[in-house]
Each structure stands twice: as C-alpha cells, then as structure tokens.
Scaffold this motif. Sequence first.
Motif, PDB file in Angstrom:
ATOM      1  N   SER A  37       0.706  -1.283   0.051  1.00 32.43           N
ATOM      2  CA  SER A  37       0.048   0.054   0.114  1.00 32.43           C
ATOM      3  C   SER A  37       0.908   1.201  -0.168  1.00 32.43           C
ATOM      4  CB  SER A  37      -0.876  -0.002   1.190  1.00 32.43           C
ATOM      5  OG  SER A  37      -0.201  -0.008   2.270  1.00 32.43           O
ATOM      6  N   TYR A  38       2.124   1.283   0.241  1.00 32.60           N
ATOM      7  CA  TYR A  38       3.287   2.143   0.520  1.00 32.60           C
ATOM      8  C   TYR A  38       3.883   2.609  -0.619  1.00 32.60           C
ATOM      9  CZ  TYR A  38       5.914  -1.424   2.005  1.00 32.60           C
ATOM     10  OH  TYR A  38       6.720  -2.689   1.934  1.00 32.60           O
ATOM     11  N   LYS A  39       3.890   1.993  -1.783  1.00 35.41           N
ATOM     12  CA  LYS A  39       4.527   2.350  -2.892  1.00 35.41           C
ATOM     13  C   LYS A  39       4.067   1.647  -4.013  1.00 35.41           C
ATOM     14  CE  LYS A  39       7.783  -1.840  -2.369  1.00 35.41           C
ATOM     15  NZ  LYS A  39       9.123  -2.414  -2.393  1.00 35.41           N
ATOM     16  N   PRO A  40       4.468   2.368  -5.311  1.00 34.24           N
ATOM     17  CA  PRO A  40       3.961   2.011  -6.405  1.00 34.24           C
ATOM     18  C   PRO A  40       4.098   0.479  -6.941  1.00 34.24           C
ATOM     19  CG  PRO A  40       5.352   3.501  -6.941  1.00 34.24           C
ATOM     20  CD  PRO A  40       5.398   3.239  -5.410  1.00 34.24           C
ATOM     21  N   THR A  41       5.218  -0.025  -6.730  1.00 29.15           N
ATOM     22  CA  THR A  41       5.695  -1.245  -7.092  1.00 29.15           C
ATOM     23  C   THR A  41       5.377  -2.466  -6.358  1.00 29.15           C
ATOM     24  OG1 THR A  41       7.755  -0.791  -6.496  1.00 29.15           O
ATOM     25  CG2 THR A  41       7.637  -0.205  -8.623  1.00 29.15           C
ATOM     26  N   TRP A  42       5.341  -3.567  -6.854  1.00 29.59           N
ATOM     27  CA  TRP A  42       4.947  -4.746  -6.362  1.00 29.59           C
ATOM     28  C   TRP A  42       6.183  -5.425  -5.938  1.00 29.59           C
ATOM     29  CZ3 TRP A  42       0.101  -7.921  -8.460  1.00 29.59           C
ATOM     30  CH2 TRP A  42      -0.606  -7.233  -8.488  1.00 29.59           C
ATOM     31  N   ASP A  43       6.296  -6.463  -4.996  1.00 27.63           N
ATOM     32  CA  ASP A  43       7.361  -7.008  -4.340  1.00 27.63           C
ATOM     33  C   ASP A  43       7.108  -8.268  -4.040  1.00 27.63           C
ATOM     34  OD1 ASP A  43      10.021  -7.099  -3.097  1.00 27.63           O
ATOM     35  OD2 ASP A  43       9.386  -5.062  -2.309  1.00 27.63           O
ATOM     36  N   ILE A  44       8.193  -9.046  -3.386  1.00 24.18           N
ATOM     37  CA  ILE A  44       7.955 -10.429  -2.731  1.00 24.18           C
ATOM     38  C   ILE A  44       7.837 -10.121  -1.301  1.00 24.18           C
ATOM     39  CG2 ILE A  44       9.104 -11.700  -4.501  1.00 24.18           C
ATOM     40  CD1 ILE A  44      11.695 -11.862  -2.767  1.00 24.18           C
ATOM     41  N   PRO A  45       7.327 -11.097  -0.582  1.00 26.00           N
ATOM     42  CA  PRO A  45       7.276 -10.846   1.054  1.00 26.00           C
ATOM     43  C   PRO A  45       8.762 -10.740   1.467  1.00 26.00           C
ATOM     44  CG  PRO A  45       6.107 -12.944   0.328  1.00 26.00           C
ATOM     45  CD  PRO A  45       6.666 -12.365  -0.940  1.00 26.00           C
ATOM     46  N   GLY A  46       8.642  -9.504   2.235  1.00 24.97           N
ATOM     47  CA  GLY A  46      10.146  -9.290   2.896  1.00 24.97           C
ATOM     48  C   GLY A  46       9.968  -8.042   3.362  1.00 24.97           C
ATOM     49  N   GLY A  47      11.223  -7.393   3.785  1.00 25.66           N
ATOM     50  CA  GLY A  47      11.385  -6.200   4.250  1.00 25.66           C
ATOM     51  C   GLY A  47      12.729  -6.021   4.984  1.00 25.66           C
ATOM     52  N   SER A  48      12.947  -4.803   5.553  1.00 28.89           N
ATOM     53  CA  SER A  48      14.229  -4.403   5.874  1.00 28.89           C
ATOM     54  C   SER A  48      14.796  -5.065   7.052  1.00 28.89           C
ATOM     55  CB  SER A  48      14.225  -2.788   6.220  1.00 28.89           C
ATOM     56  OG  SER A  48      13.937  -1.998   5.293  1.00 28.89           O
ATOM     57  N   VAL A  49      15.721  -5.541   7.316  1.00 25.72           N
ATOM     58  CA  VAL A  49      16.502  -6.200   8.394  1.00 25.72           C
ATOM     59  C   VAL A  49      16.618  -5.189   9.540  1.00 25.72           C
ATOM     60  CG1 VAL A  49      18.555  -7.752   9.174  1.00 25.72           C
ATOM     61  CG2 VAL A  49      17.750  -7.722   6.972  1.00 25.72           C
TER      62      VAL A  49
END
Length: 161
Positions: A37-49
């Motif tokens: 919801s917070y950026k225009p591009t899609w991703d895989i599940p994950g995030g910042s360490v």
Amino acid sequence: MDLLPFDEYVAQLPRKRMAAGVLLRSVDGRILLVEPSYKPTWDIPGGSVDADEAPWATARRELREELGLDRPMNTVLVIDHEHAANGYPEAMVWVFDGGILDDSEHLHPTDEEIVSVGLYHLDEVSGKLKPALARRLSVAAGVAARGGPLALCDDGVRRTP
C-alpha cells in the motif's frame, strides 16, 4: 602509524542497509507477489532487516506478518548488491527460498501494508516491478529451479566469475 581510538574507528565504518525477501512458487512456476500500500511497485514478501536481526529471521518474520505463513529460511537463492538510487542508500538484499506453495494454502494479506497477493509469471508483471527486482527474481527463480548454487548479483544482474 597512529591508530584511531576504537570508538572513533567504529563510528566511521560504512553502514549498509539490508533487506530480505522470500521467493514462493506455485507448481507451474508462478511467483508469489504482494502489492504494498505504501509504494507503486509490487514486491515479494520481505522487508528491511532490523538492528540485531539476521536476514533469515527477517524473511521469516515478514512472511509471517504479511501472509500468515511460517516457514524456515534455510536456503539462500540470491545475495544482491543494490546500488544507491532514488534517495535510498545502497543495500545488500537477500532472497530466500520459501519453497513450493501447497494448493491448500489460502493466500491473503494479514498485514494492512499489503493490498493484494497473487501468483504471477514474471513476464506478466514486469511493468509492476522495479527493474532490478524483476532481474533479481528471474535469477532467484533459476537458482531455485536448478537447486543452486546461490547467485551473487549487482542490481539484479548475476555476477560472472
């Protein structure tokens, strides 16, 4: 030779951002993607360490938070050096093998940060992914299909020896 005091030496060491994600696949080779919801591009599940968190712990935590799935992260598919761009500092991005999804696993977001989730062939969604991520996922899918070895990349481009 004059050496800096330890605290000063440590304070001047470079800092790198780190992120970790999970590659989950269907039997027919589609890749699970999430629409944040917070950026225009899609991703895989994950995030910042997070501080004092290992990348494999991050990948497992984010998968649990975003999709309610809990899987061990034992196999690294890709380690990618992402250059500084668009205001973000450089980063080391880890992609772990989350395995093949079972038909009984109901895929739905469990975090308000995720708008939708689905399984896609990479050629179907290339415009919805950052180019470096599309390249990284292509390499990761290839490594997963072959069963290794892990790939080292620069902005999603596989390094050659």
